[in-house]
Write an enzyme that holds these catalytic residues in place. Structure first.
Site, PDB file in Angstrom:
ATOM      1  N   ASP A  30       0.846  -1.199   0.000  1.00  0.00           N
ATOM      2  CA  ASP A  30       0.000   0.000   0.000  1.00  0.00           C
ATOM      3  C   ASP A  30       0.882   1.249   0.000  1.00  0.00           C
ATOM      4  OD1 ASP A  30      -3.213   0.488   1.037  1.00  0.00           O
ATOM      5  OD2 ASP A  30      -1.827   2.181   1.091  1.00  0.00           O
ATOM      6  N   ASN A  84     -12.881  -3.525   2.710  1.00  0.00           N
ATOM      7  CA  ASN A  84     -13.929  -2.508   2.738  1.00  0.00           C
ATOM      8  C   ASN A  84     -14.809  -2.722   1.510  1.00  0.00           C
ATOM      9  OD1 ASN A  84     -12.881  -1.205   5.067  1.00  0.00           O
ATOM     10  ND2 ASN A  84     -11.334  -0.198   3.796  1.00  0.00           N
ATOM     11  N   GLY A  90     -15.695   2.624   3.755  1.00  0.00           N
ATOM     12  CA  GLY A  90     -14.354   3.166   3.580  1.00  0.00           C
ATOM     13  C   GLY A  90     -13.685   2.761   2.285  1.00  0.00           C
ATOM     14  N   GLN A  91     -14.390   2.031   1.415  1.00  0.00           N
ATOM     15  CA  GLN A  91     -13.758   1.653   0.138  1.00  0.00           C
ATOM     16  C   GLN A  91     -13.581   2.900  -0.728  1.00  0.00           C
ATOM     17  OE1 GLN A  91     -15.758  -1.388  -2.207  1.00  0.00           O
ATOM     18  NE2 GLN A  91     -13.999  -1.586  -3.594  1.00  0.00           N
ATOM     19  N   SER A  92     -12.356   3.110  -1.186  1.00  0.00           N
ATOM     20  CA  SER A  92     -12.061   4.268  -2.028  1.00  0.00           C
ATOM     21  C   SER A  92     -11.575   3.871  -3.411  1.00  0.00           C
ATOM     22  CB  SER A  92     -11.014   5.161  -1.358  1.00  0.00           C
ATOM     23  OG  SER A  92      -9.807   4.452  -1.154  1.00  0.00           O
ATOM     24  N   HIS A  97      -9.957  -5.515  -3.146  1.00  0.00           N
ATOM     25  CA  HIS A  97      -8.642  -5.724  -2.550  1.00  0.00           C
ATOM     26  C   HIS A  97      -8.788  -6.142  -1.098  1.00  0.00           C
ATOM     27  CE1 HIS A  97      -9.792  -1.466  -2.386  1.00  0.00           C
ATOM     28  NE2 HIS A  97      -9.190  -1.405  -1.207  1.00  0.00           N
ATOM     29  N   HIS A  99      -6.825  -5.891   2.302  1.00  0.00           N
ATOM     30  CA  HIS A  99      -5.709  -5.286   3.017  1.00  0.00           C
ATOM     31  C   HIS A  99      -5.092  -6.362   3.915  1.00  0.00           C
ATOM     32  CE1 HIS A  99      -6.860  -0.898   2.429  1.00  0.00           C
ATOM     33  NE2 HIS A  99      -8.042  -1.463   2.213  1.00  0.00           N
TER      34      HIS A  99
HETATM   35  P1  AMP Z   1      -9.794   1.257   0.382  1.00  0.00           P
HETATM   36  O1  AMP Z   1     -10.010   2.584   1.058  1.00  0.00           O
HETATM   37  O2  AMP Z   1     -10.197   0.081   1.225  1.00  0.00           O
HETATM   38  O3  AMP Z   1     -10.454   1.234  -0.982  1.00  0.00           O
HETATM   39  O4  AMP Z   1      -8.243   1.107   0.183  1.00  0.00           O
HETATM   40  C1  AMP Z   1      -7.575   1.646  -0.916  1.00  0.00           C
HETATM   41  C2  AMP Z   1      -6.115   1.593  -0.594  1.00  0.00           C
HETATM   42  O5  AMP Z   1      -5.401   1.733  -1.797  1.00  0.00           O
HETATM   43  C3  AMP Z   1      -5.619   2.701   0.347  1.00  0.00           C
HETATM   44  O6  AMP Z   1      -5.037   2.104   1.497  1.00  0.00           O
HETATM   45  C4  AMP Z   1      -4.590   3.440  -0.501  1.00  0.00           C
HETATM   46  O7  AMP Z   1      -3.494   3.896   0.255  1.00  0.00           O
HETATM   47  C5  AMP Z   1      -4.202   2.402  -1.523  1.00  0.00           C
HETATM   48  N1  AMP Z   1      -3.709   2.893  -2.800  1.00  0.00           N
HETATM   49  C6  AMP Z   1      -4.301   3.761  -3.625  1.00  0.00           C
HETATM   50  N2  AMP Z   1      -3.570   3.948  -4.738  1.00  0.00           N
HETATM   51  C7  AMP Z   1      -2.477   3.156  -4.613  1.00  0.00           C
HETATM   52  C8  AMP Z   1      -1.329   2.911  -5.415  1.00  0.00           C
HETATM   53  N3  AMP Z   1      -1.168   3.513  -6.604  1.00  0.00           N
HETATM   54  N4  AMP Z   1      -0.401   2.042  -4.960  1.00  0.00           N
HETATM   55  C9  AMP Z   1      -0.549   1.443  -3.769  1.00  0.00           C
HETATM   56  N5  AMP Z   1      -1.618   1.627  -2.961  1.00  0.00           N
HETATM   57  C10 AMP Z   1      -2.565   2.483  -3.368  1.00  0.00           C
END
Ligand code: AMP
Length: 111
Positions: A30, A84, A90-92, A97, A99
């Site tokens: 991450d 998430n 909290g999924q962004s 994925h 974690h």
């Molecule tokens: P979520 O909020 O569960 O969708 O987690 C998304 C995760 O993706 C966050 O922890 C970010 O720090 C991570 N993330 C976003 N873009 C990248 C990237 N280019 N390389 C590595 N991690 C990323």
């Protein structure tokens, strides 16, 4: 999926620190780690959310890959998996994925 950042990582179109890959699954660190070990385990094919995953074999591969990543990092006895699902959780990034977090104590319940 053209605008998906994790699809671009899988395709090696943008850089990442890969920690595991096989025919179906890729794992990379991450970019904003929340623990000494913080990797993301993703399916190669685009699946937006856990709720859209309907492939039991792939689900198992993701879980096994996550465990391998934790073990390989020396945290096989104590690690946490987080998924998430949906913006409200909290999924962004809308490419499924897991974690994989390890290397520090974790509280319960999660925030
Ligand atoms: P979520 O909020 O569960 O969708 O987690 C998304 C995760 O993706 C966050 O922890 C970010 O720090 C991570 N993330 C976003 N873009 C990248 C990237 N280019 N390389 C590595 N991690 C990323």
């Amino acid at each position: 999926m053209p605008d998906c950042i994790f699809c671009k990582i899988v395709a090696r179109e943008i850089p990442s620190q890969l920690v595991y890959e096989d025919t179906d699954v890729v794992a990379f660190n991450d970019q904003n780690p929340r623990a000494p070990l913080h990797a993301l385990v993703v399916p190669r094919r685009h699946i937006a959310r856990l709720a859209d995953l309907d492939d039991a074999a792939l689900a198992g591969k993701l879980a096994l890959a996550a465990t391998k990543v934790a073990k390989d990092a020396g945290h096989g006895e104590s690690f946490r998996l987080v998924v998430n699902n949906g913006a409200g959780s909290g999924q962004s990034v809308f490419h499924l994925h897991f974690h994989v977090l390890g290397g520090r104590p974790f509280s319960w319940p999660p925030g």
